[in-house]
Design a protein around this motif. Structure first.
Motif, mmCIF file in Angstrom:
data_model
loop_
_atom_site.group_PDB
_atom_site.id
_atom_site.type_symbol
_atom_site.label_atom_id
_atom_site.label_comp_id
_atom_site.label_asym_id
_atom_site.label_seq_id
_atom_site.Cartn_x
_atom_site.Cartn_y
_atom_site.Cartn_z
ATOM 1 N N THR A 287 -16.131 14.461 -6.408
ATOM 2 C CA THR A 287 -16.849 13.505 -7.287
ATOM 3 C C THR A 287 -16.246 13.317 -8.560
ATOM 4 O O THR A 287 -15.823 14.292 -9.196
ATOM 5 N N ASN A 288 -16.081 11.995 -9.071
ATOM 6 C CA ASN A 288 -16.020 11.681 -10.292
ATOM 7 C C ASN A 288 -17.000 11.105 -11.255
ATOM 8 O O ASN A 288 -17.592 10.248 -10.717
ATOM 9 N N LEU A 289 -17.308 11.663 -12.180
ATOM 10 C CA LEU A 289 -18.554 11.334 -13.036
ATOM 11 C C LEU A 289 -18.184 10.749 -14.238
ATOM 12 O O LEU A 289 -17.332 11.449 -15.209
ATOM 13 N N GLN A 290 -18.487 9.630 -14.586
ATOM 14 C CA GLN A 290 -18.215 8.809 -15.945
ATOM 15 C C GLN A 290 -18.866 9.425 -17.000
ATOM 16 O O GLN A 290 -19.943 9.982 -16.852
ATOM 17 N N ALA A 291 -18.081 9.524 -18.149
ATOM 18 C CA ALA A 291 -18.801 10.149 -19.087
ATOM 19 C C ALA A 291 -20.303 9.770 -19.575
ATOM 20 O O ALA A 291 -20.469 8.605 -19.359
ATOM 21 N N GLN A 292 -20.825 10.781 -20.098
ATOM 22 C CA GLN A 292 -22.538 10.539 -20.456
ATOM 23 C C GLN A 292 -23.312 10.200 -19.173
ATOM 24 O O GLN A 292 -24.453 9.614 -19.237
ATOM 25 N N SER A 293 -22.730 10.525 -18.050
ATOM 26 C CA SER A 293 -23.518 10.199 -16.854
ATOM 27 C C SER A 293 -24.649 11.282 -16.752
ATOM 28 O O SER A 293 -24.652 12.290 -17.312
ATOM 29 N N GLY A 294 -25.732 10.849 -16.238
ATOM 30 C CA GLY A 294 -26.799 11.981 -15.904
ATOM 31 C C GLY A 294 -27.016 11.954 -14.460
ATOM 32 O O GLY A 294 -27.266 11.137 -13.402
ATOM 33 N N VAL A 295 -27.019 13.312 -13.741
ATOM 34 C CA VAL A 295 -27.224 13.396 -12.445
ATOM 35 C C VAL A 295 -28.559 14.280 -12.169
ATOM 36 O O VAL A 295 -28.680 15.485 -12.578
ATOM 37 N N ALA A 296 -29.316 13.593 -11.538
ATOM 38 C CA ALA A 296 -30.552 14.021 -11.109
ATOM 39 C C ALA A 296 -31.169 14.179 -9.725
ATOM 40 O O ALA A 296 -32.161 14.594 -9.296
ATOM 41 N N ARG A 297 -30.007 14.036 -8.889
ATOM 42 C CA ARG A 297 -30.279 14.213 -7.346
ATOM 43 C C ARG A 297 -28.957 14.653 -6.707
ATOM 44 O O ARG A 297 -27.793 14.876 -7.416
ATOM 45 N N HIS A 298 -29.189 15.325 -5.667
ATOM 46 C CA HIS A 298 -27.752 15.545 -4.826
ATOM 47 C C HIS A 298 -26.884 14.635 -4.508
ATOM 48 O O HIS A 298 -27.118 13.416 -4.497
ATOM 49 N N ILE A 299 -25.555 14.930 -4.847
ATOM 50 C CA ILE A 299 -24.490 13.936 -4.407
ATOM 51 C C ILE A 299 -23.807 14.585 -3.120
ATOM 52 O O ILE A 299 -23.130 15.562 -3.183
ATOM 53 N N LYS A 300 -23.925 13.979 -1.924
ATOM 54 C CA LYS A 300 -23.756 14.555 -0.609
ATOM 55 C C LYS A 300 -22.544 13.823 -0.074
ATOM 56 O O LYS A 300 -21.551 14.677 0.373
ATOM 57 N N GLU A 301 -22.131 12.481 -0.641
ATOM 58 C CA GLU A 301 -20.931 11.907 -0.251
ATOM 59 C C GLU A 301 -19.753 12.360 -0.912
ATOM 60 O O GLU A 301 -19.638 12.320 -2.300
ATOM 61 N N THR A 302 -18.672 12.652 -0.265
ATOM 62 C CA THR A 302 -17.526 13.341 -1.209
ATOM 63 C C THR A 302 -16.644 12.099 -1.646
ATOM 64 O O THR A 302 -16.808 10.792 -1.333
ATOM 65 N N ASN A 303 -16.020 12.359 -2.733
ATOM 66 C CA ASN A 303 -15.054 11.359 -3.351
ATOM 67 C C ASN A 303 -15.544 10.330 -3.660
ATOM 68 O O ASN A 303 -14.953 9.140 -3.796
ATOM 69 N N GLN A 304 -16.677 10.241 -4.352
ATOM 70 C CA GLN A 304 -17.334 9.107 -4.928
ATOM 71 C C GLN A 304 -17.097 8.985 -6.565
ATOM 72 O O GLN A 304 -17.011 10.044 -7.168
ATOM 73 N N ALA A 305 -17.095 7.979 -6.910
ATOM 74 C CA ALA A 305 -16.986 7.645 -8.389
ATOM 75 C C ALA A 305 -18.529 7.246 -8.869
ATOM 76 O O ALA A 305 -18.857 6.054 -8.413
ATOM 77 N N LEU A 306 -19.161 7.757 -9.702
ATOM 78 C CA LEU A 306 -20.380 7.604 -10.450
ATOM 79 C C LEU A 306 -20.228 7.376 -11.899
ATOM 80 O O LEU A 306 -19.690 7.865 -12.655
ATOM 81 N N GLY A 307 -21.415 6.534 -12.182
ATOM 82 C CA GLY A 307 -21.554 6.535 -13.698
ATOM 83 C C GLY A 307 -23.135 6.104 -14.015
ATOM 84 O O GLY A 307 -23.896 5.693 -13.162
ATOM 85 N N GLY A 308 -23.514 6.215 -15.129
ATOM 86 C CA GLY A 308 -24.831 5.715 -15.635
ATOM 87 C C GLY A 308 -25.769 6.848 -15.375
ATOM 88 O O GLY A 308 -25.514 8.136 -15.165
ATOM 89 N N SER A 309 -27.133 6.574 -16.066
ATOM 90 C CA SER A 309 -27.921 7.661 -16.001
ATOM 91 C C SER A 309 -29.587 7.255 -15.391
ATOM 92 O O SER A 309 -29.941 6.314 -16.526
#
Length: 343
Positions: A287-309
């Motif tokens: 998993t790749n998480l952009q700076a200042q992202s907020g994670v409040a749920r499970h991330i189940k899929e591999t190799n995702q790029a995510l951002g935001g909150s």
């Protein structure tokens, strides 16, 4: 450390172009290098510095062709960035090797502590009962090593680090200044009167081999069991890792991130600065998480790029950020349309 260009070329598998007998004493940035120093050119945006630098030698790619004559000796390599990384490691190891392998007379080492061969313990460091420190490890000044702590071989513990009771550090680890390993997890229960009662934190922290922990980073001990930092993890400065968290192998996390208790982060993740991850979650491998992202749920899929909150697809996050910038104009246009409709 002093070495000729020819000897260094053998060490890093480089081809010398220029004087092979020049002596190199240390590395420097290309804008600042002076005589005796080696620098590098990897980004074309810095090429103009090459024609002005006072450096004695410069690492460049094998394909690079200067536009005019240059002063320094060139060392041509396959991959400049990888070579620079390896070269800096050589210089760092040389600096550590010059430290005296002894226990300072100003250190306090318990009689029951066990120190391996060539361990250095610096001034005003405290090593408590039944602690063990592996061969070749360097513990600098003002470090606290608690009861029953186990530290592996060839580690480097910088000044002011705190490794509290029962925690385990693997081989080849680096702890930077004021890192705290094994502070109490944040565990409290409200009573019937609205007060909070502390839940004892009786677990430990286990850090596997080849881990680097940044300055001021805090890793809480588990309530029960262990907070786990797996092999090859790299943590930046000022990170908070909560109790019973597990961080998978070769994951890297940038400064000021916070991970709440009992969350499991997979292998080979890349987490940007100031990311916040809620507790009791699972974050999939890669998993790749952009700076200042907020994670409040499970991330189940591999190799995702995510951002935001809350975090969502990075591609959609970028589009949304662009649209947010257009909202004031869209609002004005909508107001004009409403006015015409009303008229």
């Amino acid at each position: 450390m002093q070495i000729t260009a020819a000897a260094l070329a053998q060490l890093i598998d480089a081809t010398v172009e220029g004087d092979p007998d020049v002596v190199i004493t240390g590395p420097a940035r290309i804008e600042e290098a002076t005589a005796g120093q080696i620098t590098f050119l990897a980004n074309p945006a810095y090429e103009h510095h090459l024609y002005q630098t006072m450096a004695t030698a410069v690492l460049v790619s094998r394909e690079f062709q200067p536009k005019t004559s240059i002063r320094p000796t060139l060392l041509r390599v396959d991959n400049v960035y990888e070579t620079v990384s390896g070269l800096l490691q050589v210089y760092q190891q040389d600096q550590v090797a010059t430290l005296p392998r002894q226990v300072s007379q100003h250190a306090s080492v318990a009689d029951s502590a066990v120190l391996g061969d060539e361990v250095r313990v610096g001034k005003f460091t405290v090593v408590c009962e039944r602690a063990t420190i592996g061969a070749g490890t360097v513990v600098l000044d003002q470090v606290y090593i608690g009861d029953g702590v186990r530290i592996g071989t060839n580690c480097l513990i910088h000044p002011g680090a705190r490794i509290l009771q029962g925690c385990v550090i693997g081989d080849n680890c680096v702890l930077h200044a004021n890192a705290v390993i094994g502070s109490d997890g944040f565990g409290f229960l409200p009573d019937g009167e609205g007060n909070y009662r502390k839940v004892p934190q009786v677990g430990k922290v286990v850090i596997e081999d080849d881990v680097e922990i940044g300055a001021g980073t805090t890793i809480d001990r588990a309530t029960m069991g262990a907070t786990l930092i797996r092999k090859g993890v790299k943590l930046d400065n000022l990170i908070q890792v909560g109790h019973n968290v597990e961080i998978g192998p070769n994951t890297v996390i940038a400064a000021q991130a916070g991970i709440a208790g009992s969350t499991k982060i997979g292998a080979n993740c890349r987490i940007g600065g100031q990311v916040g991850i809620a507790g009791h979650l699972t974050v999939a491998d890669g998993t790749n998480l952009q700076a200042q992202s907020g994670v409040a749920r499970h991330i189940k899929e591999t190799n995702q790029a995510l951002g935001g909150s809350p975090a969502f697809s990075y591609r959609d996050y970028v589009k949304s950020t662009i649209l947010i910038g257009r909202l004031p104009d869209l609002y004005r246009r909508l107001a004009r349309i409403e006015k015409k409709v009303n008229e």
